[in-house]
Design a protein around this motif. Structure first.
Motif, PDB file in Angstrom:
ATOM      1  N   ALA A   1      39.749 -47.823 -20.542  1.00  0.00           N
ATOM      2  CA  ALA A   1      40.472 -47.123 -19.466  1.00  0.00           C
ATOM      3  C   ALA A   1      39.644 -47.107 -18.188  1.00  0.00           C
ATOM      4  O   ALA A   1      40.180 -47.327 -17.086  1.00  0.00           O
ATOM      5  CB  ALA A   1      40.807 -45.699 -19.913  1.00  0.00           C
ATOM      6  N   ILE A   2      38.333 -46.879 -18.329  1.00  0.00           N
ATOM      7  CA  ILE A   2      37.456 -46.901 -17.137  1.00  0.00           C
ATOM      8  C   ILE A   2      37.468 -48.294 -16.508  1.00  0.00           C
ATOM      9  O   ILE A   2      37.558 -48.444 -15.284  1.00  0.00           O
ATOM     10  CB  ILE A   2      36.014 -46.484 -17.527  1.00  0.00           C
ATOM     11  N   ALA A   3      37.413 -49.331 -17.371  1.00  0.00           N
ATOM     12  CA  ALA A   3      37.441 -50.709 -16.848  1.00  0.00           C
ATOM     13  C   ALA A   3      38.757 -50.985 -16.120  1.00  0.00           C
ATOM     14  O   ALA A   3      38.759 -51.608 -15.041  1.00  0.00           O
ATOM     15  CB  ALA A   3      37.259 -51.691 -18.001  1.00  0.00           C
ATOM     16  N   ALA A   4      39.879 -50.523 -16.699  1.00  0.00           N
ATOM     17  CA  ALA A   4      41.184 -50.750 -16.071  1.00  0.00           C
ATOM     18  C   ALA A   4      41.267 -50.033 -14.722  1.00  0.00           C
ATOM     19  O   ALA A   4      41.811 -50.583 -13.749  1.00  0.00           O
ATOM     20  CB  ALA A   4      42.294 -50.258 -17.003  1.00  0.00           C
ATOM     21  N   ILE A   5      40.730 -48.821 -14.649  1.00  0.00           N
ATOM     22  CA  ILE A   5      40.766 -48.066 -13.393  1.00  0.00           C
ATOM     23  C   ILE A   5      39.886 -48.742 -12.338  1.00  0.00           C
ATOM     24  O   ILE A   5      40.268 -48.855 -11.162  1.00  0.00           O
ATOM     25  CB  ILE A   5      40.311 -46.613 -13.638  1.00  0.00           C
ATOM     26  N   VAL A   6      38.712 -49.219 -12.756  1.00  0.00           N
ATOM     27  CA  VAL A   6      37.817 -49.913 -11.818  1.00  0.00           C
ATOM     28  C   VAL A   6      38.489 -51.182 -11.286  1.00  0.00           C
ATOM     29  O   VAL A   6      38.432 -51.474 -10.085  1.00  0.00           O
ATOM     30  CB  VAL A   6      36.471 -50.254 -12.519  1.00  0.00           C
ATOM     31  N   ILE A   7      39.146 -51.914 -12.186  1.00  0.00           N
ATOM     32  CA  ILE A   7      39.858 -53.136 -11.758  1.00  0.00           C
ATOM     33  C   ILE A   7      40.962 -52.783 -10.764  1.00  0.00           C
ATOM     34  O   ILE A   7      41.151 -53.454  -9.749  1.00  0.00           O
ATOM     35  CB  ILE A   7      40.438 -53.870 -12.989  1.00  0.00           C
ATOM     36  N   ASP A   8      41.690 -51.698 -11.054  1.00  0.00           N
ATOM     37  CA  ASP A   8      42.760 -51.300 -10.134  1.00  0.00           C
ATOM     38  C   ASP A   8      42.202 -50.924  -8.771  1.00  0.00           C
ATOM     39  O   ASP A   8      42.730 -51.335  -7.740  1.00  0.00           O
ATOM     40  CB  ASP A   8      43.533 -50.118 -10.718  1.00  0.00           C
ATOM     41  N   ARG A   9      41.117 -50.153  -8.775  1.00  0.00           N
ATOM     42  CA  ARG A   9      40.540 -49.698  -7.497  1.00  0.00           C
ATOM     43  C   ARG A   9      39.964 -50.861  -6.685  1.00  0.00           C
ATOM     44  O   ARG A   9      39.995 -50.846  -5.448  1.00  0.00           O
ATOM     45  CB  ARG A   9      39.431 -48.672  -7.766  1.00  0.00           C
ATOM     46  N   THR A  10      39.412 -51.866  -7.375  1.00  0.00           N
ATOM     47  CA  THR A  10      38.742 -52.952  -6.663  1.00  0.00           C
ATOM     48  C   THR A  10      39.653 -54.152  -6.375  1.00  0.00           C
ATOM     49  O   THR A  10      39.333 -54.961  -5.516  1.00  0.00           O
ATOM     50  CB  THR A  10      37.528 -53.454  -7.479  1.00  0.00           C
ATOM     51  N   VAL A  11      40.767 -54.259  -7.112  1.00  0.00           N
ATOM     52  CA  VAL A  11      41.637 -55.433  -6.924  1.00  0.00           C
ATOM     53  C   VAL A  11      43.050 -55.019  -6.497  1.00  0.00           C
ATOM     54  O   VAL A  11      43.481 -55.306  -5.377  1.00  0.00           O
ATOM     55  CB  VAL A  11      41.723 -56.278  -8.222  1.00  0.00           C
ATOM     56  N   PHE A  12      43.755 -54.325  -7.386  1.00  0.00           N
ATOM     57  CA  PHE A  12      45.187 -54.095  -7.155  1.00  0.00           C
ATOM     58  C   PHE A  12      45.455 -53.101  -6.026  1.00  0.00           C
ATOM     59  O   PHE A  12      46.466 -53.230  -5.326  1.00  0.00           O
ATOM     60  CB  PHE A  12      45.853 -53.620  -8.446  1.00  0.00           C
ATOM     61  N   THR A  13      44.587 -52.091  -5.845  1.00  0.00           N
ATOM     62  CA  THR A  13      44.812 -51.096  -4.780  1.00  0.00           C
ATOM     63  C   THR A  13      44.853 -51.762  -3.407  1.00  0.00           C
ATOM     64  O   THR A  13      45.651 -51.385  -2.537  1.00  0.00           O
ATOM     65  CB  THR A  13      43.700 -50.027  -4.820  1.00  0.00           C
ATOM     66  N   PHE A  14      43.994 -52.750  -3.223  1.00  0.00           N
ATOM     67  CA  PHE A  14      43.929 -53.471  -1.937  1.00  0.00           C
ATOM     68  C   PHE A  14      45.308 -54.023  -1.559  1.00  0.00           C
ATOM     69  O   PHE A  14      45.770 -53.870  -0.427  1.00  0.00           O
ATOM     70  CB  PHE A  14      42.895 -54.597  -2.059  1.00  0.00           C
ATOM     71  N   TYR A  15      45.961 -54.672  -2.532  1.00  0.00           N
ATOM     72  CA  TYR A  15      47.278 -55.276  -2.256  1.00  0.00           C
ATOM     73  C   TYR A  15      48.384 -54.218  -2.222  1.00  0.00           C
ATOM     74  O   TYR A  15      49.351 -54.341  -1.478  1.00  0.00           O
ATOM     75  CB  TYR A  15      47.601 -56.327  -3.315  1.00  0.00           C
ATOM     76  N   ARG A  16      48.235 -53.168  -3.044  1.00  0.00           N
ATOM     77  CA  ARG A  16      49.268 -52.129  -3.092  1.00  0.00           C
ATOM     78  C   ARG A  16      49.346 -51.395  -1.749  1.00  0.00           C
ATOM     79  O   ARG A  16      50.444 -51.094  -1.273  1.00  0.00           O
ATOM     80  CB  ARG A  16      48.960 -51.164  -4.235  1.00  0.00           C
TER      81      ARG A  16
END
Length: 342
Positions: free
Chosen positions: A94-109
């Motif tokens: 879950a921590i890895a998924a959140i880190v990925i979201d914050r560093t990758v997907f949030t940028f595009y969102r």
């Protein structure tokens, strides 16, 4: 007992042993995987191609935890030690998924990028996770199952019933079905009864209206990734316990998982569960050799000489592909009228 009755019972036991039980366990694993995909699509509105490798990452954490427990002499008795390692593995994933979201997907969102951009970004994340898993675990098969292998063995079943065919139920198969039922029940109760679950459903139905209602989008996204990582870890670990762990296998699983999500209706949690079992039973039934089954039911002079197998097991994943194409052509919204992937 009449000989005809014995033959019918032997045929039913054979089908239960080689079709029903394996398909039920495999369908439970696909259902959990498809739930993660459909949840991310329903709330974050993109097809997450990295979900299969998130499953592999979560399973890697379970294996490392299992090995650490076994090295310290800790086990779960007749059950696999991996069960104890589920909780810490879920937390790390879950921590890895959140880190990925914050560093990758949030940028595009935040830039409101088109869904296809997020899909391509998820492909990049998929390769990154795949590399991390292979760096940690290598590419060889890893088995981490311990405890009792069978709830009931074929020999014990034959001795109890006197039938020619035996029924073997592995502990991991029974465990898969039980854990899947418990997980799906908890998830559905959470989505329907809890305040956070209702907020997630509202956000999924209408993002702008949900924001006007005061729903915190960051909290919804955070909870979504925690649930997706939890489902990925459980599904991946159960698949690994049942069939052994190999990183490349989880990339191949992406096809039946997406087929399950789309058959049920992408974005519909109940559809993901139903779709998982439809795909699993289709794969197993179309690749099973019915020679022995028909041998029990047909007169001896009509018994088939060949395997009576519609497709070879090497083409198992082709079944998912065919189902996916047929559903997209005939009913793109799936059984429960989900969203349409654009």
């Amino acid at each position: 007992m009449f000989p005809e009755t014995v033959d019918i019972l032997n045929a039913l036991v054979l089908m239960t042993n080689f079709v029903f039980v394996p398909a039920l366990a495999y369908g439970s694993q696909l259902a959990l995987g498809a739930l993660g995909v459909t949840l991310v699509f329903g709330i974050l509105r993109f097809a997450n191609f990295s979900h299969g490798d998130l499953m592999a990452f979560g399973t890697t954490m379970v294996i490392l935890g299992t090995w650490a427990l076994q090295a310290n002499g800790i086990n779960a008795g007749p059950l696999p030690t991996a069960l104890i390692a589920f909780v810490p593995a879920i937390i790390v994933t879950a921590i890895a998924a959140i880190v990925i979201d914050r560093t990758v997907f949030t940028f595009y969102r935040k830039r409101r990028s088109a869904p296809v951009v997020l899909v391509i970004a998820s492909v990049g994340v998929m390769f990154m996770l795949s590399a991390i898993v292979r760096f940690i675990m290598g590419t060889d098969d890893r088995r981490f199952t311990d405890g009792e292998r069978f709830l009931i063995s074929a020999r014990d079943f034959r001795e109890m019933t006197g039938l020619d065919e035996g029924l073997a139920i592995q502990t991991t198969q029974a465990l898969t079905v039980v854990v899947a039922i418990v997980t799906v029940t908890i998830l559905f109760i959470f989505l329907r009864r809890s305040r956070t679950g209702k907020a997630m459903r509202a956000y999924s139905d209408n993002e702008d209206l949900a924001l006007l209602s005061g729903i915190n989008p960051d909290r919804v996204v955070l909870i979504t990734w925690i649930i997706a990582a939890t489902l990925a870890t459980i599904a991946g670990a159960l698949y690994g316990l049942d069939k052994g762990f190999r990183p490349f296998t989880y990339l191949q699983l992406l096809l039946p998982i997406f087929a399950a999500a789309i058959v049920g209706g992408i974005g519909q949690p109940i559809g993901a569960v139903v779709g998982g079992y439809i795909v699993a039973f289709s794969e197993v039934m179309l690749t099973y050799a019915y020679k022995r089954f028909l041998g029990h039911l047909l007169p001896e002079n009509l018994a088939p000489d060949g395997l009576v197998q519609l497709l070879g097991t090497d083409y198992k994943f082709a079944v998912s592909f065919i189902i996916l194409v047929v559903v997209l052509l005939i009913r793109p919204t799936g059984i429960f009228r989900g969203a349409v992937i654009k």
